[in-house]
Motif scaffolding. Structure first.
Motif, short mmCIF file in Angstrom:
data_model
loop_
_atom_site.label_atom_id
_atom_site.label_comp_id
_atom_site.label_asym_id
_atom_site.label_seq_id
_atom_site.Cartn_x
_atom_site.Cartn_y
_atom_site.Cartn_z
N GLN A 186 0.80 -1.22 0.00
CA GLN A 186 0.00 0.00 0.00
C GLN A 186 0.84 1.27 0.00
N LYS A 187 1.97 1.28 0.68
CA LYS A 187 2.77 2.50 0.74
C LYS A 187 3.26 2.96 -0.63
N LEU A 188 3.28 2.07 -1.62
CA LEU A 188 3.72 2.45 -2.96
C LEU A 188 2.62 3.08 -3.80
N TRP A 189 1.36 2.92 -3.40
CA TRP A 189 0.28 3.44 -4.22
C TRP A 189 -0.77 4.24 -3.45
N GLU A 190 -0.70 4.30 -2.13
CA GLU A 190 -1.78 4.91 -1.36
C GLU A 190 -1.97 6.40 -1.62
N ASN A 191 -0.97 7.09 -2.11
CA ASN A 191 -1.11 8.52 -2.39
C ASN A 191 -1.53 8.80 -3.83
N ASP A 192 -1.77 7.76 -4.63
CA ASP A 192 -2.12 7.90 -6.03
C ASP A 192 -3.63 7.86 -6.24
#
Length: 146
Positions: free
Chosen positions: A59-65
């Protein structure tokens, strides 16, 4: 123009549940799992064939997208093919692990013609189709032996 499938990326919420599913239920060899757990690489992968992998993005790789639109609506399903004996063993593993089959066995069209498919979901509800070809033409399994 000729292509080979290189990789599929699946955004995941519970990375450990997904790793367990793909390495234990589907019996795909894990790659970079220890390095991921040791924080040396940002995500682990599982190998489908010598030429293709599935990357499991935590999740940390995409949660801000823009989480409302993070890839999930874009992937209908992906399909893995194998031989009939391996397909039967997978059906048993799915049943033994309480994983429901959403559809199938059913005849469906694919890269090598018509095959017999089942559809089921991984722990994060991604739909997976696994098939074998009755002709035996594609009996070279995409899933590697563990």
């Amino acid at each position: 123009m000729t292509f080979k499938m290189d990789h599929i990326v699946i955004n995941t919420v519970d990375i450990e549940a997904m790793l367990h599913f793909y390495t234990t239920i589907l019996q795909l060899p894990g790659e970079r799992i220890h390095e991921f757990h040791d924080h040396q690489v940002p995500f682990p992968s599982v190998r489908i064939t010598a030429d293709s992998i599935i990357d499991l993005f935590p999740q940390k790789l995409w949660e801000n997208d823009n989480p409302e639109h993070v890839c999930r609506p874009n992937l209908n399903h992906f399909c893995l093919s194998t031989g009939k004996a391996e397909w039967e063993l997978l059906r048993k593993r799915l049943a033994d692990n309480g994983i429901a089959i959403d559809d199938g066995p059913v005849k469906r069209w694919g890269a090598h013609g018509t095959g017999i498919s089942i559809y089921f979901r991984d722990p994060e509800q991604n739909v997976i189709e696994v098939r074998y070809y009755e002709s035996g033409e594609a009996d070279k399994p995409c899933m590697l032996d563990s």
